[in-house]
Motif scaffolding. Structure first.
Motif, short mmCIF file in Angstrom:
data_model
loop_
_atom_site.label_atom_id
_atom_site.label_comp_id
_atom_site.label_asym_id
_atom_site.label_seq_id
_atom_site.Cartn_x
_atom_site.Cartn_y
_atom_site.Cartn_z
N ALA A 72 0.86 -1.18 0.00
CA ALA A 72 0.00 0.00 0.00
C ALA A 72 0.90 1.23 0.00
N SER A 73 0.50 2.24 -0.75
CA SER A 73 1.36 3.41 -0.90
C SER A 73 1.35 4.32 0.32
N GLU B 219 -8.98 4.71 3.52
CA GLU B 219 -8.66 3.96 2.29
C GLU B 219 -7.33 3.25 2.41
N THR B 220 -6.36 3.91 3.00
CA THR B 220 -5.03 3.31 3.16
C THR B 220 -5.11 2.06 4.02
N VAL B 221 -5.78 2.14 5.15
CA VAL B 221 -5.88 0.99 6.05
C VAL B 221 -6.68 -0.13 5.39
N LYS B 222 -7.76 0.21 4.73
CA LYS B 222 -8.56 -0.80 4.02
C LYS B 222 -7.71 -1.50 2.95
N CYS C 228 -4.47 -1.81 3.01
CA CYS C 228 -3.50 -2.65 3.72
C CYS C 228 -4.12 -4.00 4.09
N ILE C 229 -5.36 -3.98 4.58
CA ILE C 229 -6.04 -5.22 4.94
C ILE C 229 -6.20 -6.11 3.72
N GLU C 230 -6.59 -5.52 2.59
CA GLU C 230 -6.75 -6.29 1.35
C GLU C 230 -5.43 -6.92 0.91
N ILE C 231 -4.34 -6.17 1.03
CA ILE C 231 -3.04 -6.70 0.62
C ILE C 231 -2.58 -7.82 1.55
N VAL D 141 2.86 0.40 7.27
CA VAL D 141 2.15 1.49 6.59
C VAL D 141 0.91 1.90 7.39
N ALA D 142 0.12 0.92 7.78
CA ALA D 142 -1.14 1.22 8.49
C ALA D 142 -0.89 1.89 9.83
N GLN D 143 0.08 1.41 10.59
CA GLN D 143 0.29 1.99 11.91
C GLN D 143 0.80 3.41 11.83
N HIS D 144 1.54 3.75 10.78
CA HIS D 144 2.00 5.13 10.63
C HIS D 144 0.84 6.08 10.33
N PHE D 145 -0.16 5.59 9.62
CA PHE D 145 -1.25 6.46 9.19
C PHE D 145 -2.49 6.36 10.06
N ALA D 146 -2.62 5.33 10.86
CA ALA D 146 -3.86 5.17 11.61
C ALA D 146 -3.60 4.55 12.98
N TRP D 147 -2.54 4.96 13.62
CA TRP D 147 -2.17 4.42 14.93
C TRP D 147 -3.35 4.49 15.89
N GLY D 148 -3.63 3.39 16.57
CA GLY D 148 -4.68 3.34 17.57
C GLY D 148 -6.06 2.98 17.03
N LYS D 149 -6.19 2.86 15.72
CA LYS D 149 -7.49 2.51 15.13
C LYS D 149 -7.66 0.99 15.18
N PRO D 150 -8.91 0.51 15.36
CA PRO D 150 -9.15 -0.94 15.44
C PRO D 150 -8.72 -1.70 14.18
N GLU D 151 -8.77 -1.02 13.04
CA GLU D 151 -8.38 -1.69 11.79
C GLU D 151 -6.91 -2.06 11.79
N VAL D 152 -6.08 -1.25 12.45
CA VAL D 152 -4.65 -1.56 12.53
C VAL D 152 -4.47 -2.84 13.35
#
Length: 135
Positions: A5-6, A13-16, A18-21, A49-60
């Protein structure tokens, strides 16, 4: 097959993505592991990638759980050693400093190639994202 993920785009969108990848990478690894190997390596960059952009979110946490579940699956199926490692700890990135970019800007560094490396791009992607978002 997507490599990673870029990190460019909105956080959801980034976290979603990441999950798909992660799901695709696990599927590919399962297929590859149906063969016999002396050595097998698998890299999950999506947690980074996900933790840098969405730290603390359940998706991470979901991404880490998917990776952890697959490691558990590998432990049962793989007839060899498994080494799990990280290149650094996990924390939200608020700022980044690229020493080479600064040295070049200040006139202390010149390069043969004027094109930035992908490493420089990755280091600065959150800064780029924030600049785009704030315009």
């Amino acid at each position: 097959y997507e490599i990673e993920a870029s990190g460019i785009g909105n956080r959801e969108e980034t976290v979603k993505h990441c999950i798909e990848i992660v799901d695709k990478r696990v599927k590919a690894a399962r297929m590859l592991l149906s063969e016999d190997y002396d050595f097998f390596i698998l890299l999950f960059r999506e947690s980074d990638v996900a933790q840098h952009f969405a730290w603390g979110k359940p998706e991470v946490e979901e991404i880490y759980k998917k990776i952890d579940d697959f490691i558990g699956e590998m432990k049962k199926a793989w007839n060899g050693d498994i080494i799990v490692m990280s290149d650094h700890g996990e924390e939200k990135v608020e700022k980044a400093f690229n020493i080479n970019s600064w040295l070049e800007k200040e006139g202390y560094l010149t390069t043969i190639f004027k094109k930035r490396s992908w490493t420089s791009y990755i280091i600065n992607r959150e800064l780029i994202y924030n600049q785009i978002k704030n315009k």
